[in-house]
Design an enzyme around this catalytic site. Sequence first.
Site, short mmCIF file in Angstrom:
data_model
loop_
_atom_site.label_atom_id
_atom_site.label_comp_id
_atom_site.label_asym_id
_atom_site.label_seq_id
_atom_site.Cartn_x
_atom_site.Cartn_y
_atom_site.Cartn_z
N HIS A 114 44.35 40.07 31.52
CA HIS A 114 44.30 41.07 32.59
C HIS A 114 43.49 42.27 32.09
O HIS A 114 43.45 42.54 30.89
CB HIS A 114 45.74 41.49 32.92
N GLU A 121 49.22 37.41 40.48
CA GLU A 121 49.01 38.53 39.54
C GLU A 121 49.76 39.73 40.07
O GLU A 121 49.17 40.67 40.60
CB GLU A 121 47.51 38.85 39.39
N ASP A 177 47.79 41.32 43.66
CA ASP A 177 47.80 42.48 42.77
C ASP A 177 48.78 43.55 43.27
O ASP A 177 48.50 44.74 43.23
CB ASP A 177 46.39 43.06 42.62
#
Lengths: 355, 355
Positions: free
Chosen positions: B196, B40, B318
């Site tokens: 998301h 991600e 992230d």
Amino acid sequence: MKLTKREFLQSVAAGAALSGLGAELRAAARKRDYLRISCEEAFSTPEVVAELSRLAGSVPSMKSGPIAGPFMPNLLDIGAGRITNMDADGVDIQVLLLTSPGVQIFAPDTAISMARDINDRLADAIKAHPTRFAGLATVAPQKPEETAKELARAVSSLGLKGGIINSHTNGEYLDDKKYWPILEAAQALDAPIYIHPRDPSPSLEVPLTVPGFEVSWGYAVETGTHAIRLIGGGVFDQFPKLRIVLGHLGETLPFLLGRLDNRYRWQKDLFGLKSLKRLPSEYVRDNFIVTTSGMNYSIPVKAALEALGPDKVLFAADYPMEVQKDAVDEMEAIDISVDLKKRIFETNPRRVFKI
Amino acid sequence: MKLTKREFLQSVAAGAALSGLGAELRAAARKRDYLRISCEEAFSTPEVVAELSRLAGSVPSMKSGPIAGPFMPNLLDIGAGRITNMDADGVDIQVLLLTSPGVQIFAPDTAISMARDINDRLADAIKAHPTRFAGLATVAPQKPEETAKELARAVSSLGLKGGIINSHTNGEYLDDKKYWPILEAAQALDAPIYIHPRDPSPSLEVPLTVPGFEVSWGYAVETGTHAIRLIGGGVFDQFPKLRIVLGHLGETLPFLLGRLDNRYRWQKDLFGLKSLKRLPSEYVRDNFIVTTSGMNYSIPVKAALEALGPDKVLFAADYPMEVQKDAVDEMEAIDISVDLKKRIFETNPRRVFKI
């Protein structure tokens, strides 16, 4: 409680106090070295039911509340019938609280006068069965000063163990300073406040109305949001000894501790927020206690124990909305030590609620 | 990927592909038997930044989004600079996705034409570094039919691995049937959709705006609500092979599986709801995959592994909103087997995204 634990266990062994128990369960009770105290057990009164029914037309979402369910007889029984069920299900002591949404949707004057009456009745029920019941005082946040006084009366004179508030009141949360007299009283009394779910505040309602998931997800969001607002609103910097009880294993917060700290620090540095005195996880660990209501499942129970420590998790069944016997059996089936079970079932509830 | 894993590991050992690595990390990479794929990882384009900036006056709550942060240089770099950081942090492959809120707050025509451009650029970046990048297609739900076609082009012609949608679009969720062409396409392509977080839908916003907690709690509520709406809305009965990826270890859902089933059954029986074909936990286990973005912590990782099984948890850092190296180190420090780490870091990402 008037009986000592030893006396109580002796009476169990003699089959006296738990005469409703089957032979198998009686043998098990003789063997275990702890009482089972169940910490989020609901009741109601005919007056509350009448007022809720009167308002039903104008109240938006009682659908998922217990009032529409088949629970009425069990909710209204805070005497012999309830004890029979506790015996059959293997629960020794219930901590009683007025079922959601409490008196929080009533007109302020009605709410505070009903709260006084409910607290008196609850005290009477406990007096009649002091070895089987303890209870939390109904709070009417609509009248902050008056309800703070009533909380003091309920704890100091009636022997109740804390207060119960069902999340928001008219869409407002306890981080709003107008409600802080209640929190100040709770801290001064060293009495915990149990924040129980209810239907989400009006603005949360639309996205959370998913048929079949209003309770499991909607209630967790509503009540977890309340806890986050208390932390973010600086409530525990103002009242560092305030103790808040959350059901449902903390409404998912134990799962999120690392992220709460990480993103709090990040947002604080990035946007120059006014600092809290401590990290979010420290408030969760020090100011919150969680019960297992509706969440007597191995994975989240173990995660909560690891996240919060062995002294912050208390058993609850959520009678009569959950199957009490299933809750007991599920907790007993979890692969943790007998020492931990004793803490969850007895030691922790006794300490938190001074039982 | 053009290199085989063996070739890649050989190149690592030779110090060629990862020349930026320190001696210590290089030795570690030689020793470990898996690649680290991070699932991600955010990027942006100058055009998206310009359009977001143009709208900033009229967009209510970008405050917590990355656009206001010091991340811009790293977000805009999908080339050598990013790879240098990946080498330094010990990440072998990043799965790239356009940072939240994607193109979902843009006018529909702008959104769909920008999505096409973004997907082309992303494909170019991957082409330039095929052993280091994979990517997900930007989706513009404002144009369901067109974006479904673009998703097909992005997957079939450009080699992207699925689509990214940042939760709600104009306050609406993907359970709304007007968006189902996107889900139908995703299922037909066997391409996962990554849901998301973004700032909560307008009606959730007020209670969730708690300074310092908009991301850790607000994003989880917003995105978890989206997942619950998909389940409750019957999306997986219509599209049984649809695969949805959630970040942040599933936005708390793995903590709640038992309660989701229990209360769903209860509400269904009590209110006679139209039945889903399966239990809520079965959809979570079969149709969802979770990444560890922002949640590389022992307690929730272990709980998610136990709740969902060893094949449903994928590593994510992230980047650049989290410290990539911390994410790697935290995951490596978790007390689970090397076999599980290999699944989380490599095997599961490869299978889910066909890398």
